[in-house]
Write a protein that holds these residues in place. Structure first.
Motif, short mmCIF file in Angstrom:
data_model
loop_
_atom_site.label_atom_id
_atom_site.label_comp_id
_atom_site.label_asym_id
_atom_site.label_seq_id
_atom_site.Cartn_x
_atom_site.Cartn_y
_atom_site.Cartn_z
N SER A 38 16.21 7.59 32.71
CA SER A 38 16.46 6.28 32.15
C SER A 38 17.33 6.42 30.90
CB SER A 38 15.15 5.59 31.79
OG SER A 38 15.39 4.42 31.05
N ARG A 39 18.57 6.02 31.00
CA ARG A 39 19.47 6.05 29.85
C ARG A 39 19.05 5.01 28.82
NH1 ARG A 39 22.30 10.14 31.20
NH2 ARG A 39 23.54 10.27 33.08
N ALA A 40 18.59 3.87 29.31
CA ALA A 40 18.13 2.82 28.39
C ALA A 40 16.93 3.31 27.59
CB ALA A 40 17.78 1.56 29.16
N GLY A 41 16.04 4.05 28.23
CA GLY A 41 14.89 4.62 27.53
C GLY A 41 15.32 5.61 26.47
N ALA A 42 16.31 6.44 26.79
CA ALA A 42 16.81 7.41 25.82
C ALA A 42 17.45 6.69 24.62
CB ALA A 42 17.83 8.34 26.48
N VAL A 43 18.21 5.64 24.89
CA VAL A 43 18.82 4.87 23.81
C VAL A 43 17.74 4.23 22.94
CG1 VAL A 43 20.23 2.84 23.30
CG2 VAL A 43 21.01 4.50 25.00
N VAL A 91 17.23 4.82 18.98
CA VAL A 91 17.26 3.69 18.04
C VAL A 91 15.99 3.68 17.18
CG1 VAL A 91 17.13 1.17 17.91
CG2 VAL A 91 18.83 2.26 19.37
N VAL A 92 14.84 3.95 17.79
CA VAL A 92 13.59 3.98 17.03
C VAL A 92 13.63 5.10 15.99
CG1 VAL A 92 11.12 4.45 17.22
CG2 VAL A 92 12.20 2.86 18.79
N TRP A 93 14.11 6.28 16.36
CA TRP A 93 14.18 7.40 15.41
C TRP A 93 15.14 7.10 14.26
CZ3 TRP A 93 11.09 11.25 14.43
CH2 TRP A 93 10.22 11.69 15.41
N VAL A 94 16.29 6.51 14.56
CA VAL A 94 17.25 6.17 13.51
C VAL A 94 16.66 5.11 12.58
CG1 VAL A 94 19.50 5.10 13.07
CG2 VAL A 94 19.29 6.88 14.80
N ALA A 95 15.99 4.11 13.16
CA ALA A 95 15.37 3.08 12.33
C ALA A 95 14.28 3.68 11.44
CB ALA A 95 14.78 1.98 13.23
N ALA A 96 13.49 4.61 11.98
CA ALA A 96 12.45 5.26 11.18
C ALA A 96 13.07 6.07 10.05
CB ALA A 96 11.59 6.15 12.07
N LEU A 97 14.17 6.77 10.33
CA LEU A 97 14.85 7.54 9.29
C LEU A 97 15.39 6.63 8.19
CD1 LEU A 97 15.97 10.29 8.32
CD2 LEU A 97 18.00 9.78 9.66
N LEU A 98 16.01 5.52 8.58
CA LEU A 98 16.53 4.58 7.58
C LEU A 98 15.41 3.97 6.76
CD1 LEU A 98 19.30 2.81 9.68
CD2 LEU A 98 19.60 4.48 7.86
N LEU A 99 14.28 3.69 7.39
CA LEU A 99 13.13 3.15 6.66
C LEU A 99 12.62 4.15 5.63
CD1 LEU A 99 11.00 0.90 6.31
CD2 LEU A 99 9.65 2.07 8.06
N VAL A 100 12.53 5.40 6.01
CA VAL A 100 12.08 6.44 5.08
C VAL A 100 13.06 6.56 3.91
CG1 VAL A 100 11.75 8.94 4.82
CG2 VAL A 100 10.72 7.74 6.76
N ILE A 101 14.34 6.55 4.20
CA ILE A 101 15.35 6.63 3.13
C ILE A 101 15.21 5.42 2.21
CG2 ILE A 101 17.83 6.51 2.65
CD1 ILE A 101 18.22 8.23 5.19
#
Length: 145
Positions: free
Chosen positions: A96-101, A105-115
Motif C-alpha cells: 500500500s503506497r497510500a499507507g506508506a505515505v 506524514v505521521v512521522w514528519v508531523a511528530a518531528l515538527l511537533l517535537v521541534i
C-alpha cells in the motif's frame, strides 16, 4: 536457484518463523531460538560492531542465516509447511503506497511537533560582536570639515 529466489525464500521463511513462534504446536526450544535469532537480527548490538571493516557485516551475513536454518530445523515439518504457505499468501499481498505515505506524514508531523515544543526552551544564540571599522571609515563625529 537464483539469488533472487533465495532472497524471496528467505523473506518467506522469516515470516513463516514469525508465525510459527506463536503456534502452540512448536516446541518451546524452537520458540526460544527463534526469539534469540530475531532479537539478534534486530538488535543494534552485534558481536562484532558494524563499523569494523568487513568483519562487522560478516557476522550478520553468517550468524543470522545460520540461526534461521537452525530454527527451521527445530520446527516440525508439517507446522513449517503450513506457515510457509501462509507466509507466501502474506508476501503476495500488494504494498500500500497510500499507507506508506500516511506513515511518513505521521512521522514528519511528530518531528515538527517535537521541534515546536522543544524550540522555545533552547537558549537563544549569542549576539554577534560588532565588526571593527574598515580602513577609510571614520568614526561618527570625526572628519575634516
Amino acid at each position: 536457484m537464483t539469488w533472487r529466489e533465495r532472497v524471496r525464500n528467505l523473506k518467506r521463511d522469516v515470516v513463516a518463523i514469525a508465525l510459527a513462534v506463536r503456534d502452540p504446536r512448536v516446541p518451546w526450544y524452537a520458540k526460544a531460538v527463534g526469539a534469540c535469532v530475531v532479537a539478534y537480527a534486530l538488535s543494534p548490538i552485534d558481536l562484532i560492531p558494524d563499523f569494523v571493516p568487513v568483519l562487522g557485516y560478516l557476522d550478520d551475513l553468517v550468524l543470522v542465516p545460520l540461526g534461521l536454518l537452525l530454527v527451521l530445523r527445530l520446527i516440525p515439518a508439517d507446522v513449517l509447511a503450513e506457515h510457509r504457505a501462509a507466509a507466501s499468501v502474506i508476501a503476495e499481498r500488494p504494498v500500500s503506497r497510500a499507507g506508506a505515505v500516511a506513515v511518513i506524514v505521521v512521522w514528519v508531523a511528530a518531528l515538527l511537533l517535537v521541534i515546536w515544543l522543544v524550540a522555545p526552551s533552547l537558549p537563544s544564540p549569542a549576539p554577534l560582536p560588532n565588526p571593527p571599522p574598515q580602513a577609510g571609515e571614520g568614526r561618527v563625529g570625526e572628519g575634516g570639515g
